[in-house]
Design a protein around this motif. Structure first.
Motif, PDB file in Angstrom:
ATOM      1  N   GLU A 372      -1.413   7.455  -2.424  1.00 47.68           N
ATOM      2  CA  GLU A 372      -1.035   6.271  -1.632  1.00 47.68           C
ATOM      3  C   GLU A 372      -0.765   6.724  -0.200  1.00 47.68           C
ATOM      4  O   GLU A 372       0.105   7.573   0.006  1.00 47.68           O
ATOM      5  CB  GLU A 372       0.266   5.666  -2.176  1.00 47.68           C
ATOM      6  CG  GLU A 372       0.231   5.282  -3.633  1.00 47.68           C
ATOM      7  CD  GLU A 372      -0.566   4.011  -3.849  1.00 47.68           C
ATOM      8  OE1 GLU A 372      -0.591   3.171  -2.914  1.00 47.68           O
ATOM      9  OE2 GLU A 372      -1.163   3.861  -4.932  1.00 47.68           O
ATOM     10  N   THR A 374       1.052   5.994   2.117  1.00 43.38           N
ATOM     11  CA  THR A 374       2.295   5.413   2.636  1.00 43.38           C
ATOM     12  C   THR A 374       3.175   6.567   3.127  1.00 43.38           C
ATOM     13  O   THR A 374       2.835   7.735   2.922  1.00 43.38           O
ATOM     14  CB  THR A 374       3.059   4.705   1.498  1.00 43.38           C
ATOM     15  OG1 THR A 374       3.252   5.674   0.454  1.00 43.38           O
ATOM     16  CG2 THR A 374       2.275   3.534   0.937  1.00 43.38           C
ATOM     17  N   GLY A 377       3.933   8.568   0.173  1.00 45.81           N
ATOM     18  CA  GLY A 377       2.744   9.331  -0.228  1.00 45.81           C
ATOM     19  C   GLY A 377       2.555  10.549   0.676  1.00 45.81           C
ATOM     20  O   GLY A 377       2.224  11.640   0.203  1.00 45.81           O
TER      21      GLY A 377
END
Ligand code: AMP
Ligand code: ZN
Length: 487
Positions: A372, A374, A377
Motif C-alpha cells: 500500500e 500510504t 506502507g
C-alpha cells in the motif's frame, strides 16, 4: 531492552544473555582451517554467528561487542597440501584466507573484530602449555606434551558423556606415549620437513585445541560471554578447549554460553565428495546464485536444526527476494529515512535464540503492508529494508542489482557487443521470434504464440505487450544458446 535469549549447549537450556561487561560483550567462534575453498557447510557458522554479531551490536552498540573468529593456519591437512603441491605453506594459507574473506563477504558476513591466525600466537600457546605442565595437568612424553584428562574433574560436561562412553564411542588415538587413551596432544614434535617452533620440549608445533584456548584468552580474557562453532566441534574440540582453559586459568570460567549450529546437508543427504554433492560457496556464486539468495536459504532454517540446501529453496528465495527488492526499487524514498527503523517484532524474533525464520516471516508481513503506497506502507517498506540490511545482513539494493531484469543496453554491455542490439545475433533472433508470435496471434494460433513466449521466458527473455507492439527485457539468467532451439 528486549533482552537476548540463547540456547546454551552446556546447560541445554535457553538462557537470558547477561553480559559479563555490557560495555564489551565478547564472543569467540572457531574459524576455518585454511587450505582449500570454503564449502557450503563452512559458510553456515559464519552466517549464523554473523546474525548474532549484528544483533549484539544492535542491542549493546556497535563499539561494545568484540567478536573473534580465528584462522587455523597450522595443521597437518595444510602440511599435506603443501607437500602434494610443492607450494610454500604461507602461500597456501594466505591465498585461502583471502578466498574465505571474499566468499563470506559475498554472503554479507561482516568481518569480526579480530581474525587471529594461530601462527601469530605460538608464544601464548607455549606459555599456556607450560602453566598446564606446572599445574600437573599436562606431561611430556617423547617430545609430545599431553593433557591429562583425568586431572580435570568436569571433563565431559559439555558433551554430556562420561569418559568411559567417550573411549567406547570415539575413535581415540592410542599412542604409546599416552598415559590414558583420552589424553590429547597439546604439543607435538616437528621434523625438518614440517613447520616448527622452538619450545621447552624441542622444536615442534601445537595441537589444534590449544590454539583456540590461547587465542581466546589473549583477545577476550579468562572469562567471556559466548563461544560458538559447528556441532561437529562439540566433542572433542570444545570439550578439550574447556579442560585446557579451566585448568590453565582457574580464575576465569572461560565461555558462559556455548552455541552450536547443526550441519548443512544437500538435497537430504550429507554433503560429501564421494556422493558428488559437495560444492564450494564460490561454485554456487559462479553458477549465478547471488550471495543474498544463499544467505536467505540459510536463514530460513533455525541454526539448531539440520539445514537442507536444495535447488528448489534457492529458486523460492530468489523469487521472494526479487519481489521485495522490486517494490523497494519502485519506491526508493522509503529507504532514505535518516534513522534506520528496525521493526520490534523482527528484533524480538532474533532475540529469541536467533529465530531468523520467524524474522523473515515478519519481513514478508512488512512487504505485504508495504504494497500500500500510504504513509504506513512506506514506513513498513523502510523497516523491511533496514531490518534486512542491518540485522539479517541482506541489502535489498544489492539484490535488485543482481536480480533485476536487464535492458537491451545491459545485455550489449554484458556480451561486449559493440553494435546496436538489433544488429546483434540474439537481437535479430528475438525480433524474428516476436514477429512470428505476432503472426501466430493474428492467425489465432494461440498455442504457437504461447510456445514462443514461454520458450523465450525460459531463455531469459521476458516479453511485454505494450501499446503498438511488443517490448522485451532480459532476466539475469539470459542464455543466448537457448534461443537457437526455439526457431
Ligand atoms: P573446519 O575448517 O573443518 O574446521 O570447519 C570450519 C567450520 O565449519 C567449523 O565451525 C565447522 O563446525 C563448520 N562446518 C563444517 N562442515 C559443516 C557442515 N556440513 N555444516 C555446517 N557447518 C559445518
Ligand atoms: Zn576452536
Amino acid at each position: 531492552m528486549v533482552g537476548i535469549r540463547l540456547r546454551n549447549s552446556m546447560t541445554r537450556k535457553v538462557e537470558r544473555l547477561e553480559p559479563i561487561d555490557p560495555q564489551n560483550v565478547r564472543m569467540y567462534v572457531c574459524g576455518p582451517t585454511v587450505y582449500e575453498r570454503a564449502h557450503l557447510g563452512n559458510a553456515r557458522p559464519a552466517v549464523v554467528f554473523d546474525v548474532l554479531f549484528r544483533l549484539l551490536r544492535h542491542e549493546y552498540g556497535a563499539d561494545h561487542v568484540t567478536y573473534v573468529r580465528n584462522f587455523t593456519d597450522v595443521d597437518d591437512k595444510i602440511n599435506a597440501r603443501a607437500a602434494e603441491t610443492g607450494r610454500p605453506i604461507s602461500e597456501i594459507t594466505d591465498e585461502t584466507i583471502a578466498w574465505y574473506l571474499e566468499d563470506m563477504g559475498a554472503l554479507g558476513v561482516l568481518e569480526p573484530t579480530h581474525m587471529p591466525r594461530a601462527t601469530a600466537y605460538i608464544g601464548a600457546m607455549i606459555a599456556m602449555i607450560e602453566d598446564l605442565v606446572a599445574g600437573g595437568h599436562a606431561y611430556e612424553a617423547e617430545g609430545h606434551v599431553l593433557f591429562s584428562v583425568s586431572s580435570y574433574r568436569n571433563y565431559g560436561r559439555l558433551s554430556g558423556r562420561s569418559v568411559e562412553d567417550m573411549i567406547a564411542g570415539a575413535r581415540v588415538e592410542v599412542a604409546p606415549w599416552k598415559r590414558d587413551p583420552m589424553d590429547f596432544v597439546l604439543w607435538k614434535p616437528s621434523d625438518d620437513s614440517l613447520p616448527g617452533w622452538d619450545s621447552p620440549w624441542g622444536r615442534g608445533r601445537p595441537g589444534w585445541h590449544i590454539e583456540c584456548s590461547a587465542m581466546a584468552h589473549e583477545l577476550l580474557g579468562a572469562s567471556f560471554d559466548i563461544h560458538g562453532g559447528g556441532n561437529d566441534l562439540l566433542f572433542p574440540h570444545h570439550e578439550n578447549e574447556i579442560a585446557q582453559s579451566a585448568c590453565a586459568h582457574p580464575e576465569g570460567h572461560f565461555a558462559k554460553i556455548w552455541m552450536h549450529n547443526e550441519m548443512l546437508q544437500v538435497e537430504g543427504r550429507k554433503m560429501s565428495k564421494s556422493l558428488g554433492n559437495f560444492f564450494t560457496v564460490r561454485e554456487l556464486l559462479e553458477q549465478g546464485i547471488p550471495g543474498e539468495v544463499i544467505r536467505f536459504v540459510f536463514l530460513s532454517t533455525h541454526y539448531s536444526k539440520p539445514m537442507d540446501w536444495t535447488a528448489k529453496k534457492a529458486e523460492e528465495a530468489k523469487a521472494t527476494l526479487r519481489r521485495w527488492a522490486q517494490l523497494l526499487s519502485e519506491r526508493p524514498a522509503a529507504r532514505t529515512a535518516s534513522e534506520p527503523e528496525l521493526d520490534p517484532i523482527v528484533v524480538r524474533a532474533l532475540s529469541d535464540d536467533l529465530n531468523a525464520h520467524l524474522a523473515l516471516a515478519r519481513c514478508n508481513e512488512l512487504y505485504i503492508q508495504a504494497k500500500e503506497a500510504t504513509n504506513e506502507g512506506n514506513r513498513a517498506l523502510g523497516s523491511l529494508y533496514w531490518c534486512m540490511k542491518e540485522l539479517l545482513g541482506i541489502d535489498l539494493d544489492d539484490v535488485w542489482e543482481a536480480l533485476r531484469p536487464r535492458t537491451v543496453d545491459d545485455m550489449i554491455r554484458k556480451f561486449e557487443l559493440g553494435v546496436a542490439y538489433n544488429k546483434s545475433v540474439f537481437g535479430q533472433t528475438i525480433e524474428a521470434l516476436i514477429a512470428r508470435r505476432i503472426l501466430a496471434k493474428r492467425d489465432r494460433d494461440y498455442a504457437e504464440s504461447d510456445r514462443i513466449r514461454d520458450a523465450l521466458a525460459d531463455a531469459g527473455v521476458l516479453l511485454r505487450d505494450v501499446p503498438g507492439g511488443t517490448d522485451f527485457e532480459f532476466t539475469p539468467d539470459f542464455d543466448p544458446a537457448k534461443l537457437e532451439n526455439i526457431l
